[in-house]
Each structure stands twice: as structure tokens, then as C-alpha cells.
Design a protein around this motif. Structure first.
Motif, short mmCIF file in Angstrom:
data_model
loop_
_atom_site.label_atom_id
_atom_site.label_comp_id
_atom_site.label_asym_id
_atom_site.label_seq_id
_atom_site.Cartn_x
_atom_site.Cartn_y
_atom_site.Cartn_z
N HIS A 138 0.93 -1.27 0.05
CA HIS A 138 0.15 0.03 -0.02
C HIS A 138 0.93 1.20 -0.07
N GLY A 139 0.87 2.04 -1.21
CA GLY A 139 1.64 3.28 -1.24
C GLY A 139 0.87 4.39 -0.79
N ALA A 140 1.41 5.58 -0.80
CA ALA A 140 0.71 6.73 -0.67
C ALA A 140 -0.52 6.89 -1.45
N THR A 141 -0.43 6.77 -2.84
CA THR A 141 -1.46 6.98 -3.72
C THR A 141 -1.86 5.58 -4.59
N TYR A 142 -1.11 4.52 -4.47
CA TYR A 142 -1.29 3.20 -5.30
C TYR A 142 -1.16 2.05 -4.30
N ASP A 143 -1.66 1.01 -4.93
CA ASP A 143 -1.59 -0.40 -4.17
C ASP A 143 -1.02 -1.20 -5.39
N PHE A 144 -0.40 -2.35 -5.22
CA PHE A 144 0.10 -3.41 -5.98
C PHE A 144 0.27 -4.58 -5.22
N GLU A 145 0.24 -5.66 -6.20
CA GLU A 145 0.24 -7.10 -5.63
C GLU A 145 1.96 -7.58 -5.99
N TYR A 146 2.54 -8.39 -5.15
CA TYR A 146 3.75 -8.75 -5.47
C TYR A 146 3.66 -10.44 -4.78
N PRO A 147 4.71 -11.17 -5.34
CA PRO A 147 4.70 -12.68 -4.67
C PRO A 147 5.20 -12.82 -3.18
N VAL A 148 4.41 -13.48 -2.51
CA VAL A 148 4.29 -13.57 -1.09
C VAL A 148 5.59 -14.00 -0.65
N ASP A 149 6.65 -14.89 -1.29
CA ASP A 149 7.70 -15.45 -0.86
C ASP A 149 9.04 -14.25 -1.15
N TRP A 150 8.74 -13.24 -1.59
CA TRP A 150 9.59 -12.12 -1.80
C TRP A 150 9.58 -11.25 -0.35
N THR A 151 10.97 -11.01 -0.01
CA THR A 151 11.35 -10.20 1.35
C THR A 151 11.31 -8.79 1.27
N GLU A 152 10.43 -8.18 2.04
CA GLU A 152 10.62 -6.70 2.14
C GLU A 152 11.98 -6.50 2.93
N THR A 153 12.75 -5.56 2.52
CA THR A 153 13.85 -5.12 2.97
C THR A 153 13.56 -3.54 3.50
N ILE A 154 14.80 -3.01 4.26
CA ILE A 154 14.49 -1.75 4.80
C ILE A 154 15.06 -0.78 3.97
N THR A 155 16.22 -0.92 3.50
CA THR A 155 17.04 -0.04 2.63
C THR A 155 17.30 -0.63 1.19
N GLY A 156 17.36 0.20 0.11
CA GLY A 156 17.80 -0.20 -1.03
C GLY A 156 19.32 -0.61 -1.17
N ALA A 157 19.58 -1.68 -1.84
CA ALA A 157 20.90 -1.97 -2.19
C ALA A 157 21.44 -1.73 -3.45
N GLU A 158 20.46 -1.62 -4.53
CA GLU A 158 21.11 -1.12 -5.94
C GLU A 158 21.00 0.13 -6.24
N LEU A 159 19.86 0.93 -5.73
CA LEU A 159 19.39 2.37 -6.29
C LEU A 159 19.02 3.10 -4.96
N PRO A 160 19.87 3.19 -3.97
CA PRO A 160 19.58 3.93 -2.55
C PRO A 160 19.32 5.34 -3.05
#
Length: 229
Positions: A80-102
Motif C-alpha cells: 500500500h503506497g501513498a496513492t497506489y496499491d499493487f500485488e507482489y509474490p508472497v515469498d519476496w522479502t521486504e527489506t528496509i533500505t535499497g541495495a542497488e538504487l539507494p
């Protein structure tokens, strides 16, 4: 258990030589013999039926397992973003900070269990156009050693009624744990800025493959809080 074709005619030829009394006396024995033959036959049929049912049950169980496995692979969770929602695979892990494009505008980073797939979402607010945002993505890719084979906008697509530019950066000469990478970025316009949806995949060889799940994520996109097209 049944007689062979050669034996049957012999018994039939000998039967007329017997007396009427013999026929009456041997009738119960003949019936008993028939029952004796029938019993093992019924047992055999029962065993065969049980085997067939067991095979069918095993097959059905296998099909059920495959269906459940497919459903598990297709299971999703919602961001749930500020103005949008989208679905992603449940087995993906949400991380705190970006590794590739901080980036200070980053609102989400996801990664697959084998760490070969990353999704980053950046929500930029301000006077910025999708084309400028994609150009910036290209500059960042170049700075990070990505996009040595390709680094350009390749197409546009609709994301929940809004146009998005699709930028792709490809490199096959990475150093480190992986040999190559594809970075797909969709620069999605919004009323007060641009949302960057970045999907990156890594490969052990020089033939990186774009993230197939990215299309499903974009197809599930919905604008909220009156932020429709």
C-alpha cells in the motif's frame, strides 16, 4: 484358473458317455467346482479394482499437490503506497533500505529468496517528468557499472490508466557474485510527480533474463485516494 481351449472340447466329448445317474450325482460337485473357480476370480477382480482405485487416488493426490503448489507459487501480498496499491509474490522479502538504487525517495525494496531478483519503488514528488526520471535512471545505471550493453528507453505501457516509460539497462560484465544483470524501470506519471518501479534480475552467466513477475505486478496496479487516471 480357466480351462485352456484344448481341454474344453475333450470334456464336452466325454460328457455323453456318462450315465444319467452319474450326471445327477456329479451335479453338486460340478457346482462346487464352479464356485471354487469363481471365488479366486472374484478375489483377483477385487484386488485389481483396489489397485486401480489406489492408482487413481495416487494420481488425484499428485494432481492436488501440483494444484496446491501452483497456487502457493501464485500467492501474493499487497503493498500500500501513498496513492497506489499493487500485488507482489508472497515469498519476496521486504527489506528496509535499497541495495542497488539507494535514494531518499525510496519507499520499498523487495528481494527474492535466492537474492537474484530485486524490486525497488521510488516515489518522487515535484516538477519532474517521466522522461527526465528515466534519464536519471540511465545515469545512475551508468555510474554503478550497469547498462554497458543497453541503457535506454525501449517502450511505453499503460499502468492502471497512466502512461509509463520503460527503461532497460543490461550488462553482462559484472564483477562479484553475479556475472550479468537486467534493470527494467517503469517511470509512471502521477499528478504531483513520478513513481519509479524498478525490477532488477541477476544471473550467473552472461545471458541475463528480465524479471517475468514485473508484468504481473504492473497489471495489478491500482491508484487510490482519488488518484485515478
Amino acid at each position: 484358473m480357466t480351462m485352456s481351449p484344448q481341454e474344453a472340447p475333450t470334456d464336452a466329448q466325454e460328457a455323453p458317455q456318462e450315465t444319467q445317474e452319474t450326471h445327477v450325482a456329479e451335479a453338486p460337485t460340478s457346482a462346487g467346482s464352479s464356485r471354487g473357480l469363481r471365488t479366486p476370480l472374484l478375489v483377483a477382480i477385487g484386488c485389481l479394482t483396489a489397485s486401480v482405485l489406489l492408482v487413481l487416488a495416487s494420481t488425484a493426490g499428485g494432481i492436488t499437490y501440483l494444484v496446491l503448489e501452483k497456487r502457493a507459487a501464485e500467492a501474493t501480498t499487497t503493498f500500500h503506497g501513498a496513492t497506489y496499491d499493487f500485488e507482489y509474490p508472497v515469498d519476496w522479502t521486504e527489506t528496509i533500505t535499497g541495495a542497488e538504487l539507494p535514494d531518499p525517495d525510496q519507499v520499498l525494496e523487495l528481494r527474492s529468496s535466492d537474492e537474484t531478483k530485486y524490486v525497488t519503488v521510488l516515489d518522487r514528488t515535484g516538477p519532474i517528468m517521466p522522461k527526465d526520471a528515466c534519464n536519471e535512471v540511465g545515469d545512475i545505471a551508468a555510474e554503478q557499472g550497469l547498462g554497458t550493453e543497453q541503457n535506454e528507453v525501449i517502450a511505453t505501457r499503460d499502468v492502471a490508466g497512466r502512461e509509463a516509460l520503460h527503461h532497460r539497462a543490461v550488462t553482462s560484465d559484472l564483477e562479484g557474485d553475479f556475472a550479468s544483470s537486467v534493470v527494467d524501470t517503469w517511470c509512471i506519471t502521477k499528478p504531483d510527480g513520478v513513481v519509479l518501479f524498478v525490477a532488477q534480475t541477476f544471473s550467473d552467466d552472461a545471458n541475463p533474463v528480465p524479471m517475468s513477475e514485473a508484468k504481473d505486478v504492473l497489471d495489478s496496479w491500482q491508484w487510490t485516494l482519488g488518484e485515478g487516471p
